[in-house]
Design a protein around this motif. Structure first.
Motif, mmCIF file in Angstrom:
data_model
loop_
_atom_site.group_PDB
_atom_site.id
_atom_site.type_symbol
_atom_site.label_atom_id
_atom_site.label_comp_id
_atom_site.label_asym_id
_atom_site.label_seq_id
_atom_site.Cartn_x
_atom_site.Cartn_y
_atom_site.Cartn_z
ATOM 1 N N VAL A 156 129.312 41.892 106.606
ATOM 2 C CA VAL A 156 128.759 43.251 106.627
ATOM 3 C C VAL A 156 127.381 43.290 105.979
ATOM 4 C CG1 VAL A 156 129.104 45.621 105.786
ATOM 5 C CG2 VAL A 156 131.045 44.337 106.721
ATOM 6 N N ALA A 157 127.172 42.524 104.915
ATOM 7 C CA ALA A 157 125.857 42.494 104.262
ATOM 8 C C ALA A 157 124.774 42.012 105.224
ATOM 9 C CB ALA A 157 125.900 41.601 103.023
ATOM 10 N N ASP A 158 125.101 41.021 106.032
ATOM 11 C CA ASP A 158 124.132 40.523 107.011
ATOM 12 C C ASP A 158 123.782 41.603 108.035
ATOM 13 O OD1 ASP A 158 124.249 38.023 105.758
ATOM 14 O OD2 ASP A 158 125.851 37.324 107.085
ATOM 15 N N ILE A 159 124.786 42.361 108.461
ATOM 16 C CA ILE A 159 124.541 43.478 109.384
ATOM 17 C C ILE A 159 123.622 44.501 108.723
ATOM 18 C CG2 ILE A 159 125.621 45.415 110.601
ATOM 19 C CD1 ILE A 159 128.158 43.631 110.833
ATOM 20 N N CYS A 160 123.894 44.802 107.449
ATOM 21 C CA CYS A 160 123.076 45.779 106.721
ATOM 22 C C CYS A 160 121.620 45.335 106.623
ATOM 23 C CB CYS A 160 123.645 46.002 105.321
ATOM 24 S SG CYS A 160 125.196 46.903 105.296
ATOM 25 N N ILE A 161 121.399 44.059 106.344
ATOM 26 C CA ILE A 161 120.025 43.550 106.259
ATOM 27 C C ILE A 161 119.305 43.752 107.589
ATOM 28 C CG2 ILE A 161 118.630 41.441 106.051
ATOM 29 C CD1 ILE A 161 120.723 40.508 103.920
ATOM 30 N N ASN A 162 119.977 43.411 108.682
ATOM 31 C CA ASN A 162 119.343 43.541 109.990
ATOM 32 C C ASN A 162 119.073 44.990 110.363
ATOM 33 O OD1 ASN A 162 119.038 40.803 111.360
ATOM 34 N ND2 ASN A 162 121.067 40.688 110.455
ATOM 35 N N VAL A 163 120.019 45.880 110.115
ATOM 36 C CA VAL A 163 119.808 47.307 110.408
ATOM 37 C C VAL A 163 118.690 47.851 109.524
ATOM 38 C CG1 VAL A 163 120.850 49.607 110.288
ATOM 39 C CG2 VAL A 163 122.145 47.701 111.270
ATOM 40 N N GLY A 164 118.702 47.494 108.239
ATOM 41 C CA GLY A 164 117.661 47.955 107.322
ATOM 42 C C GLY A 164 116.278 47.515 107.749
ATOM 43 N N VAL A 165 116.142 46.250 108.094
ATOM 44 C CA VAL A 165 114.844 45.741 108.561
ATOM 45 C C VAL A 165 114.430 46.452 109.841
ATOM 46 C CG1 VAL A 165 113.668 43.701 109.505
ATOM 47 C CG2 VAL A 165 115.007 43.516 107.400
ATOM 48 N N GLY A 166 115.384 46.678 110.742
ATOM 49 C CA GLY A 166 115.072 47.396 111.987
ATOM 50 C C GLY A 166 114.543 48.797 111.723
ATOM 51 N N LEU A 167 115.195 49.535 110.825
ATOM 52 C CA LEU A 167 114.742 50.897 110.500
ATOM 53 C C LEU A 167 113.367 50.887 109.827
ATOM 54 C CD1 LEU A 167 118.108 52.445 109.251
ATOM 55 C CD2 LEU A 167 116.903 52.953 111.395
ATOM 56 N N ILE A 168 113.158 49.928 108.959
ATOM 57 C CA ILE A 168 111.864 49.818 108.286
ATOM 58 C C ILE A 168 110.765 49.500 109.298
ATOM 59 C CG2 ILE A 168 110.549 48.366 106.679
ATOM 60 C CD1 ILE A 168 113.229 48.245 105.014
ATOM 61 N N LEU A 169 111.045 48.599 110.231
ATOM 62 C CA LEU A 169 110.054 48.275 111.262
ATOM 63 C C LEU A 169 109.735 49.487 112.139
ATOM 64 C CD1 LEU A 169 111.122 44.684 112.357
ATOM 65 C CD2 LEU A 169 109.070 45.359 111.080
ATOM 66 N N ILE A 170 110.746 50.287 112.444
ATOM 67 C CA ILE A 170 110.508 51.515 113.220
ATOM 68 C C ILE A 170 109.521 52.410 112.474
ATOM 69 C CG2 ILE A 170 111.567 53.703 113.942
ATOM 70 C CD1 ILE A 170 114.061 52.008 114.719
ATOM 71 N N GLN A 171 109.737 52.584 111.176
ATOM 72 C CA GLN A 171 108.842 53.430 110.378
ATOM 73 C C GLN A 171 107.434 52.848 110.315
ATOM 74 O OE1 GLN A 171 110.242 56.217 110.576
ATOM 75 N NE2 GLN A 171 110.151 56.840 108.443
ATOM 76 N N VAL A 172 107.347 51.544 110.158
ATOM 77 C CA VAL A 172 106.031 50.900 110.101
ATOM 78 C C VAL A 172 105.293 51.081 111.424
ATOM 79 C CG1 VAL A 172 104.868 48.652 109.950
ATOM 80 C CG2 VAL A 172 106.654 49.249 108.299
ATOM 81 N N PHE A 173 105.980 50.835 112.547
ATOM 82 C CA PHE A 173 105.323 50.978 113.855
ATOM 83 C C PHE A 173 104.968 52.427 114.154
ATOM 84 C CE2 PHE A 173 107.559 46.857 114.979
ATOM 85 C CZ PHE A 173 106.405 46.107 114.864
ATOM 86 N N ARG A 174 105.730 53.363 113.617
ATOM 87 C CA ARG A 174 105.406 54.786 113.787
ATOM 88 C C ARG A 174 104.280 55.222 112.860
ATOM 89 N NH1 ARG A 174 110.295 58.204 112.522
ATOM 90 N NH2 ARG A 174 108.950 59.874 113.228
#
Length: 187
Positions: A156-174
């Motif tokens: 689950v921690a690995d899933i959290c890291i990937n989702v977290g990075v994905g959300l952060i990248l969305i914010q950065v690209f926006r």
């Protein structure tokens, strides 16, 4: 090209009616803490259950052969890379935890709060294993138990890291900053 701070965007509390200043940032920080705390608890509970119920047991199909439960202990990073550098990985996780906590103090964007909460839960979940599991502090092996075909076993921690990075990248690209303002590019 110059970047300038813009006005708050829709992922921040409504600037017309929401509290500003300390109260708004407190609410966003509490969202960050709630997301991180809840997901960290889910990670740790699932690891305890995996160790309790999967030790010395055959793989358990959850969704046929698509998703199976398979207990393994990983001394390395993703894809079992760096297995001889467990202490270094633990130190990097400690540093990453400090960085995420430091960044969280500037939060005013709800999506950033959720993204950093996911990231902290993931980093923290695997760090707890490295600190408190065998063979000892800073050398502990991470409990992995979710298995997909042709993919390394994860948790689950690995899933959290990937989702977290994905959300952060969305914010950065926006172009959305931690404080919820948008970076505008002037021509």
């Amino acid at each position: 090209m110059q970047a300038a701070r813009g006005t708050p965007v829709d992922d921040r509390d409504d600037p017309g009616s929401a509290p500003t200043g300390l109260l708004a940032s407190s609410r966003t920080w509490l969202l960050f803490v709630a997301v991180a705390g809840m997901l960290l608890a889910v990670d740790q509970v699932t690891k305890v259950l995996a160790v309790r119920h999967l030790t010395d047991e055959p793989d358990v199909p959850v969704v046929g052969e698509l998703l199976q439960l398979h207990l393994t202990y990983n001394p390395g990073a993703a894809f079992s890379l760096g297995t001889r550098f467990t202490v270094v990985l633990a130190c990097l996780a400690c540093a990453a935890t400090v960085v995420v906590l430091w960044l969280s103090l500037r939060l005013r964007s709800r999506l950033w709060a959720v993204g950093l909460g996911f990231l902290l839960a993931g980093i923290g979940g695997n760090l707890i294993d490295r600190l408190f599991r065998d063979p000892g502090p800073f050398r502990g092996h991470v409990v992995d138990f979710l298995m997909l075909p042709n993919w390394p076993v994860f948790n689950v921690a690995d899933i959290c890291i990937n989702v977290g990075v994905g959300l952060i990248l969305i914010q950065v690209f926006r172009g959305i900053q931690l404080d919820g303002s948008r970076v505008e590019v002037e021509k």
